[in-house]
Design an enzyme around this catalytic site. Structure first.
Site, PDB file in Angstrom:
ATOM      1  N   HIS A 124       0.824  -1.207  -0.105  1.00  0.00           N
ATOM      2  CA  HIS A 124      -0.077  -0.033   0.010  1.00  0.00           C
ATOM      3  C   HIS A 124       0.741   1.298   0.121  1.00  0.00           C
ATOM      4  O   HIS A 124       1.213   1.752   1.084  1.00  0.00           O
ATOM      5  CB  HIS A 124      -0.898  -0.166   1.127  1.00  0.00           C
ATOM      6  CG  HIS A 124      -1.873   1.160   1.188  1.00  0.00           C
ATOM      7  ND1 HIS A 124      -3.323   0.823   1.749  1.00  0.00           N
ATOM      8  CD2 HIS A 124      -1.954   2.224   0.683  1.00  0.00           C
ATOM      9  CE1 HIS A 124      -3.840   2.061   1.696  1.00  0.00           C
ATOM     10  NE2 HIS A 124      -3.161   2.849   0.936  1.00  0.00           N
TER      11      HIS A 124
ATOM     12  N   GLU B 257     -11.344   3.466   5.955  1.00  0.00           N
ATOM     13  CA  GLU B 257     -10.373   4.092   6.139  1.00  0.00           C
ATOM     14  C   GLU B 257     -11.018   5.158   7.154  1.00  0.00           C
ATOM     15  O   GLU B 257     -11.057   5.244   8.291  1.00  0.00           O
ATOM     16  CB  GLU B 257      -9.431   4.831   5.077  1.00  0.00           C
ATOM     17  CG  GLU B 257      -8.642   5.844   5.595  1.00  0.00           C
ATOM     18  CD  GLU B 257      -7.820   6.508   4.318  1.00  0.00           C
ATOM     19  OE1 GLU B 257      -8.284   6.590   3.243  1.00  0.00           O
ATOM     20  OE2 GLU B 257      -6.742   7.202   4.516  1.00  0.00           O
TER      21      GLU B 257
ATOM     22  N   ASP C 240       1.888   3.849   2.673  1.00  0.00           N
ATOM     23  CA  ASP C 240       0.758   5.032   2.109  1.00  0.00           C
ATOM     24  C   ASP C 240       1.470   6.099   1.547  1.00  0.00           C
ATOM     25  O   ASP C 240       1.314   5.898   0.278  1.00  0.00           O
ATOM     26  CB  ASP C 240      -0.326   5.196   3.256  1.00  0.00           C
ATOM     27  CG  ASP C 240      -1.780   5.627   2.699  1.00  0.00           C
ATOM     28  OD1 ASP C 240      -1.634   5.551   1.501  1.00  0.00           O
ATOM     29  OD2 ASP C 240      -2.483   6.263   3.490  1.00  0.00           O
TER      30      ASP C 240
ATOM     31  N   HIS D 111      -9.680   0.935  -1.337  1.00  0.00           N
ATOM     32  CA  HIS D 111      -9.652   1.801  -0.053  1.00  0.00           C
ATOM     33  C   HIS D 111     -10.778   1.638   0.506  1.00  0.00           C
ATOM     34  O   HIS D 111     -11.986   1.904  -0.347  1.00  0.00           O
ATOM     35  CB  HIS D 111      -9.193   3.042  -0.171  1.00  0.00           C
ATOM     36  CG  HIS D 111      -7.573   3.398  -0.571  1.00  0.00           C
ATOM     37  ND1 HIS D 111      -6.892   3.016  -1.568  1.00  0.00           N
ATOM     38  CD2 HIS D 111      -6.733   3.987   0.014  1.00  0.00           C
ATOM     39  CE1 HIS D 111      -5.664   3.392  -1.618  1.00  0.00           C
ATOM     40  NE2 HIS D 111      -5.541   4.105  -0.276  1.00  0.00           N
TER      41      HIS D 111
ATOM     42  N   HIS E  99       1.384   4.855  -2.339  1.00  0.00           N
ATOM     43  CA  HIS E  99       1.120   5.683  -3.508  1.00  0.00           C
ATOM     44  C   HIS E  99       2.328   6.474  -3.974  1.00  0.00           C
ATOM     45  O   HIS E  99       2.846   7.092  -3.165  1.00  0.00           O
ATOM     46  CB  HIS E  99      -0.091   6.847  -3.156  1.00  0.00           C
ATOM     47  CG  HIS E  99      -1.254   6.479  -2.408  1.00  0.00           C
ATOM     48  ND1 HIS E  99      -2.233   5.897  -3.307  1.00  0.00           N
ATOM     49  CD2 HIS E  99      -1.720   5.748  -1.182  1.00  0.00           C
ATOM     50  CE1 HIS E  99      -3.413   5.500  -2.657  1.00  0.00           C
ATOM     51  NE2 HIS E  99      -3.051   5.343  -1.373  1.00  0.00           N
TER      52      HIS E  99
HETATM   53  N1  ADE Z   1      -4.554   8.914  -1.932  1.00  0.00           N
HETATM   54  C1  ADE Z   1      -3.463   8.860  -1.215  1.00  0.00           C
HETATM   55  N2  ADE Z   1      -3.342   8.365  -0.169  1.00  0.00           N
HETATM   56  C2  ADE Z   1      -4.686   7.884   0.289  1.00  0.00           C
HETATM   57  C3  ADE Z   1      -5.398   7.651   1.273  1.00  0.00           C
HETATM   58  N3  ADE Z   1      -4.718   7.448   2.423  1.00  0.00           N
HETATM   59  N4  ADE Z   1      -6.718   7.476   1.161  1.00  0.00           N
HETATM   60  C4  ADE Z   1      -7.337   7.596   0.171  1.00  0.00           C
HETATM   61  N5  ADE Z   1      -6.501   7.992  -0.933  1.00  0.00           N
HETATM   62  C5  ADE Z   1      -5.395   8.446  -0.901  1.00  0.00           C
HETATM   63 ZN    ZN Z   2      -3.746   4.716   0.278  1.00  0.00          ZN
END
Ligand code: ADE
Ligand code: ZN
Length: 334
Positions: free
Chosen positions: A14, A197, A275, A194, A16
């Site tokens: 996970h 969260e 993340d 996702h 980005h």
């Molecule tokens: N894009 C980048 N990080 C994210 C996250 N933690 N939750 C949703 N979208 C994202």
């Molecule tokens: Zn994320």
């Protein structure tokens, strides 16, 4: 403990790639591409990273990504992340990328893909780190835009293992993307999303049932529904949990309130991930260290985060076996 974590083989599921843009590189790229950013230096950028929730972060994150323009920019970004993987003993990484953030500014899908894939190929050859790419649809945009993005991915299909869903969860539930995920599955992509969260635990159920995801990104709000937790255990659904992200975005007030260790002990397959490390204050080792300093964990439990991530990864059976062997050898030598 910290020494054990430093040497522990890791798998990141996970991450980005746009969230690994460190302020120093942001400045360099802004200069290179003649783009104005509202900060005088990297320290000012860091000082602005004080978030109250997911949206307050996303606003800054999308703004930061504007400095990424050329193939070389995407290459530099990805190579910098792979070097951080090497430093933290991450042996396999699955990277999210957000094409719509770039194509909406007139950057070609090809430009993004060429930069990312060149850096990943070099990392495999020179650093021995394997990787996969996951194309994320931005859930605050509409279904048509997601379909358009899926279409643009056609030529790069062999380099993209799965599609995912990210951005603002509240108000944009999984069912909004039911049809585009069905089309993606038909084309042979795996799916992730996702869910849970900031949004309700019902989003996790809908991601599993409607989007038919192989794993859930975050998913920490599953605890609001004990039946769902039992289902996750029973069906071995993996949650890619991001501890520092969750505390920075106030999903939990502090790391000792985080539920990752409870979930692990209840038998849920959970892993530790970064993340958006440039925004949340740390890469993989930092995330492991933060959890281990707030909770008492055995070496075996720490290693289980990696075992779970290996099993849930999208790499080949052969690569999974190699990763298992490396982890087992490390644990046996302690
Ligand atoms: N894009 C980048 N990080 C994210 C996250 N933690 N939750 C949703 N979208 C994202
Ligand atoms: Zn994320």
């Amino acid at each position: 403990m910290y020494q054990f974590i430093a040497g522990l083989p890791k798998v990141e599921l996970h991450l980005h790639i746009e969230g690994s843009l460190e302020p120093e590189l942001m400045f360099e790229l802004a200069q290179r591409n003649n783009i104005d950013i509202p900060f005088a230096n990297p320290d000012e950028v860091r000082a602005a990273y004080d978030f109250s929730n997911l949206q307050s972060f996303l606003d800054i994150y999308y703004q930061g990504a504007q400095v990424l323009v050329t193939e070389r920019d995407f290459y530099d970004l990805t190579w910098a992340y792979m070097l951080r993987c090497k430093a933290d003993n991450v042996l396999h990484a699955e990277l999210f990328f957000d094409p719509q953030t770039h194509t909406a500014r007139g950057i070609g899908f090809d430009t993004v893909m060429k930069g990312l894939t060149k850096a990943l190929a070099k990392a495999e050859a020179e650093l021995g780190i394997s990787s996969q790419l996951i194309l994320c649809f931005l859930r605050h945009l509409d279904e048509l835009s997601a379909f358009d993005t899926l279409q643009q991915a056609q030529l790069w299909k062999e380099k993209i293992v799965a599609v995912g869903l990210d951005s603002s969860e509240v108000g944009h539930p999984p069912e909004k993307f039911a049809r585009v995920f069905a089309a993606a599955r038909e084309q042979g992509y795996l799916t992730v999303a996702h869910a849970g969260e900031e949004g309700p635990s019902s989003n996790i159920i809908d991601a599993l049932d409607i989007l038919q995801v192989s794993r859930i990104d975050h998913g920490v709000r599953c605890v609001d529904d004990p039946q769902l937790v039992a289902r996750l255990v029973e069906q071995k659904v993996h949650l890619t949990i991001c501890p520092l992200s969750n505390t920075k975005l106030k999903v939990f007030d502090s790391m000792d309130q985080h539920n990752i260790v409870d979930l692990l002990r209840q038998g849920v397959s959970v892993g530790i991930n970064a993340d958006d490390p440039a925004y949340f204050g740390g890469y993989m080792n930092d995330n492991f260290n933060a959890v281990a300093s707030a909770h008492t964990l055995s070496h075996k439990e720490l290693a289980n985060f990696t075992y779970n991530a290996i099993d849930a990864s999208f790499c080949s059976v052969g690569r999974k076996y190699e990763l298992h062997q490396q982890l087992q050898a490390y644990v046996d030598n302690q």
